[in-house]
Design a protein around this motif. Structure first.
Motif, short mmCIF file in Angstrom:
data_model
loop_
_atom_site.label_atom_id
_atom_site.label_comp_id
_atom_site.label_asym_id
_atom_site.label_seq_id
_atom_site.Cartn_x
_atom_site.Cartn_y
_atom_site.Cartn_z
N LEU A 296 -6.75 26.01 -5.58
CA LEU A 296 -6.85 24.54 -5.54
C LEU A 296 -6.29 23.94 -6.83
O LEU A 296 -5.57 22.94 -6.81
CB LEU A 296 -8.31 24.10 -5.35
N GLY A 297 -6.61 24.57 -7.96
CA GLY A 297 -6.08 24.11 -9.25
C GLY A 297 -4.57 24.23 -9.32
O GLY A 297 -3.87 23.34 -9.81
N ASP A 298 -4.06 25.36 -8.79
CA ASP A 298 -2.61 25.59 -8.79
C ASP A 298 -1.89 24.55 -7.93
O ASP A 298 -0.84 24.03 -8.31
CB ASP A 298 -2.28 26.99 -8.26
N VAL A 299 -2.46 24.26 -6.77
CA VAL A 299 -1.84 23.28 -5.86
C VAL A 299 -1.80 21.92 -6.54
O VAL A 299 -0.79 21.21 -6.50
CB VAL A 299 -2.58 23.23 -4.50
N TYR A 300 -2.91 21.57 -7.22
CA TYR A 300 -2.96 20.29 -7.94
C TYR A 300 -1.81 20.20 -8.94
O TYR A 300 -1.13 19.18 -9.03
CB TYR A 300 -4.30 20.15 -8.67
N LYS A 301 -1.57 21.31 -9.68
CA LYS A 301 -0.54 21.30 -10.73
C LYS A 301 0.87 21.18 -10.16
O LYS A 301 1.75 20.64 -10.82
CB LYS A 301 -0.64 22.57 -11.58
N LEU A 302 1.11 21.70 -8.96
CA LEU A 302 2.47 21.67 -8.42
C LEU A 302 2.73 20.49 -7.49
O LEU A 302 3.87 20.23 -7.12
CB LEU A 302 2.82 22.99 -7.74
N LYS B 144 -0.84 13.54 -0.82
CA LYS B 144 -1.19 12.90 -2.10
C LYS B 144 -2.68 12.55 -2.15
O LYS B 144 -3.30 12.58 -3.22
CB LYS B 144 -0.38 11.61 -2.32
N ALA B 145 -3.25 12.21 -0.99
CA ALA B 145 -4.66 11.82 -0.94
C ALA B 145 -5.59 12.97 -1.34
O ALA B 145 -6.75 12.74 -1.71
CB ALA B 145 -5.02 11.32 0.46
N LEU B 146 -5.09 14.20 -1.28
CA LEU B 146 -5.90 15.36 -1.70
C LEU B 146 -6.03 15.45 -3.21
O LEU B 146 -6.95 16.08 -3.73
CB LEU B 146 -5.26 16.67 -1.21
N LYS B 147 -5.09 14.82 -3.93
CA LYS B 147 -5.00 15.01 -5.38
C LYS B 147 -6.31 14.78 -6.13
O LYS B 147 -6.72 15.63 -6.92
CB LYS B 147 -3.87 14.14 -5.94
N PRO B 148 -6.99 13.64 -5.92
CA PRO B 148 -8.24 13.44 -6.68
C PRO B 148 -9.31 14.49 -6.39
O PRO B 148 -10.13 14.81 -7.25
CB PRO B 148 -8.72 12.06 -6.26
N LEU C 243 -8.64 17.66 -5.77
CA LEU C 243 -8.22 18.93 -6.38
C LEU C 243 -8.28 18.90 -7.91
O LEU C 243 -8.37 19.94 -8.54
CB LEU C 243 -6.80 19.29 -5.93
N ALA C 244 -8.24 17.69 -8.48
CA ALA C 244 -8.20 17.55 -9.94
C ALA C 244 -9.28 18.35 -10.67
O ALA C 244 -8.97 19.05 -11.64
CB ALA C 244 -8.26 16.08 -10.33
N PRO C 245 -10.55 18.31 -10.23
CA PRO C 245 -11.58 19.04 -10.99
C PRO C 245 -11.32 20.55 -11.08
O PRO C 245 -11.80 21.20 -12.00
CB PRO C 245 -12.86 18.79 -10.20
N PHE C 246 -10.55 21.09 -10.14
CA PHE C 246 -10.28 22.54 -10.14
C PHE C 246 -9.15 22.90 -11.10
O PHE C 246 -8.95 24.05 -11.44
CB PHE C 246 -9.95 23.02 -8.73
N ALA C 247 -8.37 21.89 -11.51
CA ALA C 247 -7.23 22.14 -12.40
C ALA C 247 -7.56 21.86 -13.85
O ALA C 247 -6.95 22.41 -14.75
CB ALA C 247 -6.05 21.27 -11.98
N ILE C 248 -8.52 20.98 -14.07
CA ILE C 248 -8.82 20.57 -15.43
C ILE C 248 -9.95 21.43 -15.99
O ILE C 248 -11.12 21.22 -15.70
CB ILE C 248 -9.19 19.07 -15.48
N LYS C 249 -9.53 22.44 -16.72
CA LYS C 249 -10.51 23.34 -17.34
C LYS C 249 -10.39 23.16 -18.84
O LYS C 249 -9.33 22.84 -19.35
CB LYS C 249 -10.19 24.81 -16.99
N GLY C 250 -11.49 23.36 -19.53
CA GLY C 250 -11.47 23.22 -20.99
C GLY C 250 -10.59 24.29 -21.61
O GLY C 250 -10.25 25.26 -20.96
N PRO C 251 -10.22 24.10 -22.87
CA PRO C 251 -9.37 25.11 -23.52
C PRO C 251 -10.09 26.46 -23.58
O PRO C 251 -11.29 26.51 -23.79
CB PRO C 251 -9.12 24.54 -24.91
N ASN C 252 -9.33 27.50 -23.37
CA ASN C 252 -9.91 28.86 -23.41
C ASN C 252 -10.26 29.22 -24.84
O ASN C 252 -9.70 28.67 -25.78
CB ASN C 252 -8.90 29.88 -22.87
N ILE C 253 -11.15 30.19 -24.98
CA ILE C 253 -11.46 30.71 -26.31
C ILE C 253 -10.18 31.28 -26.88
O ILE C 253 -9.39 31.91 -26.17
CB ILE C 253 -12.52 31.83 -26.22
#
Length: 193
Positions: free
Chosen positions: A27-33, A103-107, A109-119
């Motif tokens: 889901l995160g990948d789809v959001y990004k592309l 496009k309506a799916l975008k909002p 899918l957003a939470p699955f793409a926005i992850k905090g910075p990794n350690i």
């Protein structure tokens, strides 16, 4: 985490992906592309480049089916058939509506793409090389999950801005399933280490 996205059959999507974790990553990948794919479809349509248009809607059909957006996948399949028939009139009539649904799916899918910075793991040439090898092998085996895990792992290392930019590009190629380009870039990064 309870996932509820309108138009997406979650059970079917998890089955298609192999696990809930892989589905969430997908889901995160789809959001990004999404933006890139939508722009390509619109560009090819405006140029009446039906061959490339058809390739892109075919790819979106597969993507939608993978994430369980079955009816949207069918709409892209219909556009693909129209592309193969070179039916420009119908394509121009139907494409905007199908893209708007996508496009309506975008909002959602957003939470699955926005992850905090990794350690940030300190730079280790041997480990980065080993992770790149793992990614290359996964790409050769068409093992999406392992390739994505390796790309994410690479993003967690402290490295130069230049190397980080290359690793970010590599992550995007893997997410977009551009395996040949991903392998080339991974080999290039290895040479530079």
């Amino acid at each position: 985490m309870n996932i509820n996205i309108p138009g997406i059959d979650i059970e079917k999507a998890i089955k298609n992906s192999g696990s809930k974790e892989l589905f969430i990553e997908l889901l995160g990948d789809v959001y990004k592309l999404m933006d890139d794919k939508i722009n390509l479809v619109e560009t090819y349509l405006s140029q009446e480049n039906i061959q490339n248009y058809t390739i892109e809607v075919h790819s979106l059909k597969t993507t939608c089916r993978m994430i369980g957006a079955i009816s949207l996948g069918e709409e892209f399949f219909n556009l693909e058939k129209l592309g193969k028939d070179n039916n420009i009139e119908q394509i121009k009539a139907l494409t905007p509506g199908v893209l708007n649904t996508f496009k309506a799916l975008k909002p959602y899918l957003a939470p699955f793409a926005i992850k905090g910075p990794n350690i940030n793991i300190s730079f280790d040439r041997a480990e980065i090389t080993a992770t790149l090898n793992k990614l290359i092998k996964a790409v050769d085996d068409f093992d999406l999950g392992t390739a994505e895990d390796a790309a994410k792992q690479l993003l967690s290392y402290n490295c130069t801005k230049e190397l980080y930019a290359q690793i970010t590009a590599l992550d995007k190629l893997v997410s977009n399933l551009d395996y040949d380009e991903a392998k080339e870039l991974a080999l290039e990064i290895q040479k530079q280490l």
